[in-house]
Write a protein that holds these residues in place. Structure first.
Motif, short mmCIF file in Angstrom:
data_model
loop_
_atom_site.label_atom_id
_atom_site.label_comp_id
_atom_site.label_asym_id
_atom_site.label_seq_id
_atom_site.Cartn_x
_atom_site.Cartn_y
_atom_site.Cartn_z
N HIS B 227 -11.20 71.60 33.07
CA HIS B 227 -10.67 72.73 33.82
C HIS B 227 -11.66 73.90 33.84
O HIS B 227 -11.67 74.69 34.76
CB HIS B 227 -9.32 73.19 33.30
CG HIS B 227 -9.32 73.50 31.84
ND1 HIS B 227 -9.06 72.54 30.88
CD2 HIS B 227 -9.53 74.66 31.18
CE1 HIS B 227 -9.12 73.11 29.67
NE2 HIS B 227 -9.41 74.38 29.83
N THR B 228 -12.52 73.98 32.82
CA THR B 228 -13.57 75.00 32.82
C THR B 228 -14.58 74.72 33.93
O THR B 228 -14.96 75.61 34.70
CB THR B 228 -14.28 75.01 31.45
OG1 THR B 228 -13.34 74.75 30.43
CG2 THR B 228 -14.95 76.34 31.21
N VAL B 229 -14.99 73.45 34.01
CA VAL B 229 -15.91 73.05 35.07
C VAL B 229 -15.32 73.41 36.43
O VAL B 229 -15.96 74.03 37.29
CB VAL B 229 -16.19 71.53 34.99
CG1 VAL B 229 -16.94 71.07 36.24
CG2 VAL B 229 -16.96 71.20 33.74
N ALA B 230 -14.04 73.04 36.61
CA ALA B 230 -13.39 73.29 37.89
C ALA B 230 -13.36 74.78 38.22
O ALA B 230 -13.64 75.19 39.35
CB ALA B 230 -11.97 72.72 37.87
N THR B 247 -8.04 67.14 40.28
CA THR B 247 -7.03 67.37 41.33
C THR B 247 -5.67 67.70 40.75
O THR B 247 -4.77 68.12 41.46
CB THR B 247 -6.90 66.14 42.24
OG1 THR B 247 -6.52 65.03 41.44
CG2 THR B 247 -8.21 65.83 42.94
N SER B 248 -5.53 67.49 39.43
CA SER B 248 -4.26 67.85 38.79
C SER B 248 -4.11 69.37 38.68
O SER B 248 -3.01 69.87 38.48
CB SER B 248 -4.19 67.25 37.39
OG SER B 248 -4.22 65.84 37.48
N PHE B 249 -5.24 70.08 38.76
CA PHE B 249 -5.15 71.54 38.70
C PHE B 249 -5.18 72.08 40.12
O PHE B 249 -5.82 71.52 40.99
CB PHE B 249 -6.35 72.14 37.94
CG PHE B 249 -6.65 71.43 36.66
CD1 PHE B 249 -5.68 71.30 35.68
CD2 PHE B 249 -7.91 70.87 36.45
CE1 PHE B 249 -5.96 70.65 34.52
CE2 PHE B 249 -8.19 70.22 35.27
CZ PHE B 249 -7.21 70.10 34.31
N ASN B 250 -4.50 73.18 40.28
CA ASN B 250 -4.57 73.83 41.57
C ASN B 250 -5.51 75.01 41.44
O ASN B 250 -5.10 76.14 41.21
CB ASN B 250 -3.16 74.28 41.96
CG ASN B 250 -3.06 74.42 43.47
OD1 ASN B 250 -4.10 74.40 44.15
ND2 ASN B 250 -1.86 74.57 43.96
N LEU B 254 -11.68 75.97 45.16
CA LEU B 254 -12.33 74.69 44.80
C LEU B 254 -12.02 73.65 45.87
O LEU B 254 -10.89 73.54 46.33
CB LEU B 254 -11.79 74.22 43.45
CG LEU B 254 -12.36 72.90 42.94
CD1 LEU B 254 -13.81 73.09 42.52
CD2 LEU B 254 -11.54 72.39 41.78
N ARG B 255 -13.03 72.88 46.23
CA ARG B 255 -12.83 71.76 47.16
C ARG B 255 -13.33 70.48 46.49
O ARG B 255 -14.38 70.49 45.83
CB ARG B 255 -13.62 71.97 48.46
CG ARG B 255 -13.10 73.11 49.32
CD ARG B 255 -11.71 72.83 49.92
NE ARG B 255 -11.23 73.96 50.68
CZ ARG B 255 -10.63 75.03 50.14
NH1 ARG B 255 -10.44 75.10 48.83
NH2 ARG B 255 -10.23 76.02 50.91
N CYS B 256 -12.55 69.40 46.66
CA CYS B 256 -12.93 68.11 46.08
C CYS B 256 -13.29 67.14 47.19
O CYS B 256 -12.54 66.98 48.16
CB CYS B 256 -11.78 67.53 45.27
SG CYS B 256 -11.22 68.62 43.95
#
Lengths: 302, 302
Positions: B227-230, B247-250, B254-256
């Motif tokens: 989540h830090t990376v994200a 993708t579990s975090f909103n 951020l775009r995946c």
DNA sequence: CATGTTCGATACTATATTGGTATCAAAGAG
DNA sequence: CTCTTTGATACCAATATAGTATCGAACATG
């Protein structure tokens, strides 16, 4: 799943080694291995993890081990308890007795029985003859100590003692200094007599003895119980024929004489249900016979 | 004295009749009579008074009946309990899991296992890879959910899922509107990189992917956890290659993007002691495989 | 690295235990 | 007095259990 299998499995877990377990069980190793396999097959559960050369007990195996130990202990305890109860070393025995026996054989029986079977609970109940017969038939008491005759065919009995009769006279009576008398010599005396209602057996026997000696006793006074009779004779109301138990009282003014006619004693018997083969009952009656054969009427004159 | 004999005796007492007892046991009457006789001989105790045609249970017999009932019940209970424990319907299972699994397969596994084995106590412990290996070897945990490689030869494993990698870009990045990218397209971008210390496995895989695409990534920032990376990518510090769990975090900004190179996913495996044939473990790993095969990375682009 | 030893498993045989059938003897029921 | 019921006995068949010899794998040892 039987106890032998559990014993086997328990030994294997305890020893951690099939060979040693087999040795401790006194069997060879192959049958032991097979029994464990069979147990596992029956349960559908792996009890020992034989992944390597040495095995490891699974969780299920450990659970079974605990339970097996408890079951085996329980079985052993049950066996011991049943054996003790069955051999009469333990248990409970209810004894009925008539009033006279505490002055004769009852103490000896109780002392001996207690010594021989300290773990048997012994309950003693004083009851009259007819009540004892009823209670024996109902199973309320296991053994009765009483006087015959008894009529029930379902009851079995053994004679323990025959209480001899004595002649009782007042201390100021002409016969008082002698140690023996005959029944005939009392022919003209007034009698203190056991009442027919209170002591029918003794009443009948005394009447019979007098008649055999050729006279009908002149009855000055009736009394129900032995100490009453003794006290009346001591008070000079008359003479009496009485079971020797009177010597157990120290009654003033009373003299006891042996009877030269030597009438048959008054029997006391042990009675039990014919069907009741209980070891407790057998042991008790055996002890009772032993105690009775050692009993002697105390302070007998003559 | 084995349980069968007790069962037989118990039936005789319960039915009060040899014939009916034999019928209820599913055997003929003569063997039953003999077994009871044998039991009495073994104990040296009369259990049934066969004085008349009908028998009567002695005190010792009654005692044995009570004890036999308890023993038989205990044996039955023990058998049932051992069977339940042995078949994995009951018992206790300690599971280790790494931080990522609660976002992927762990919930599915737990839900399925609970449904299938409601009486199994399931303890879940978050642990890092090396701790899990130690605890597996010690037997502190029964199954580990972690990422390979694992080096211990005493452990056995099965791959559950392969988490695909995604490319992460800031929302204002030129690639942000596309659903797919290649790794090469990120060549010149600054990278937010999983640190070697915090996530050595992911670090190594990302470095490897870049090198295969022909470049050494320029690292703008290190981060330990997903989540830090994200969040760093979302903040515009750079791009990243990350397991799809992001993708579990909103995460805002951020775009995946799916990766056209289709690099191999990051495996998650279940691990257990090679020797441990416990049914619980087998059942758990089976359920884990089922749950894993049903799992799909959620909200995957492309 | 070969070798011997240990340990549980397997194969086969002998024995013991258990169960079944036919029948008996005694006790009640009619 | 006869018939039925009930547990016991005699004899035979089936099953289960134990013993002996041997195997195969795993560990220890030189």
């Amino acid at each position: 799943m039987d106890l032998r299998t559990l014993r086997y499995f328990s030994a294997v877990v305890r020893e951690g080694h099939f060979g040693r377990a087999a040795a401790s069980l006194g069997i060879a190793q192959p049958p032991l291995s097979r029994q464990i396999q069979k147990l596992e097959r029956e349960l559908g559960v792996v009890l020992l993890n034989r992944s390597q050369k040495k095995f490891e007990v699974t969780q299920a195996g450990l659970l079974l081990y605990e339970r097996a130990r408890r079951l085996l202990d329980g079985a052993e305890q049950a066996e011991a308890d049943v054996r003790r109860l069955g051999t009469g070393e333990t248990g409970r025995l209810v004894i009925g007795f008539v009033r006279s026996t505490p002055f004769t054989i009852l103490p000896g029986i109780v002392v001996r029985f207690r010594a021989a079977y300290p773990d048997v609970e012994l309950e003693l109940r004083e009851m009259r003859n007819p009540d004892q017969v009823k209670c024996l038939e109902n199973g309320i008491i296991d053994v009765g100590l009483l006087r015959p005759p008894i009529s029930s065919r379902a009851l079995q009995m053994v004679t323990l003692i025959r209480e001899p009769f004595l002649a009782l006279v007042p201390a100021n009576h002409p016969l008082a200094d002698r140690s023996t008398t005959s029944i005939r010599q009392l022919m003209t005396e007034p009698f203190v007599m056991y009442s027919r209602a209170g002591s029918p057996l003794i009443h009948a026997r005394v009447m019979e003895m007098c008649r055999r000696s050729g006279f009908e006793p002149r009855i000055a006074q009736y009394a129900d119980q032995i100490h009453t009779v003794a006290s009346f004779v001591g008070a000079g109301l008359g003479v009496a024929l009485s079971p020797s138990t009177v010597t157990s009282f120290n009654m003033p003014g009373l003299r006891c004489l042996a009877i030269s006619d030597k009438p048959a004693g008054l029997p006391v018997v042990a009675v039990w249900r014919t069907g009741n083969a209980s070891v407790l009952v057998r042991n008790f009656t055996r002890i009772a016979r032993e105690a009775a054969s050692a009993w002697r009427p105390q302070d007998l004159p003559g």
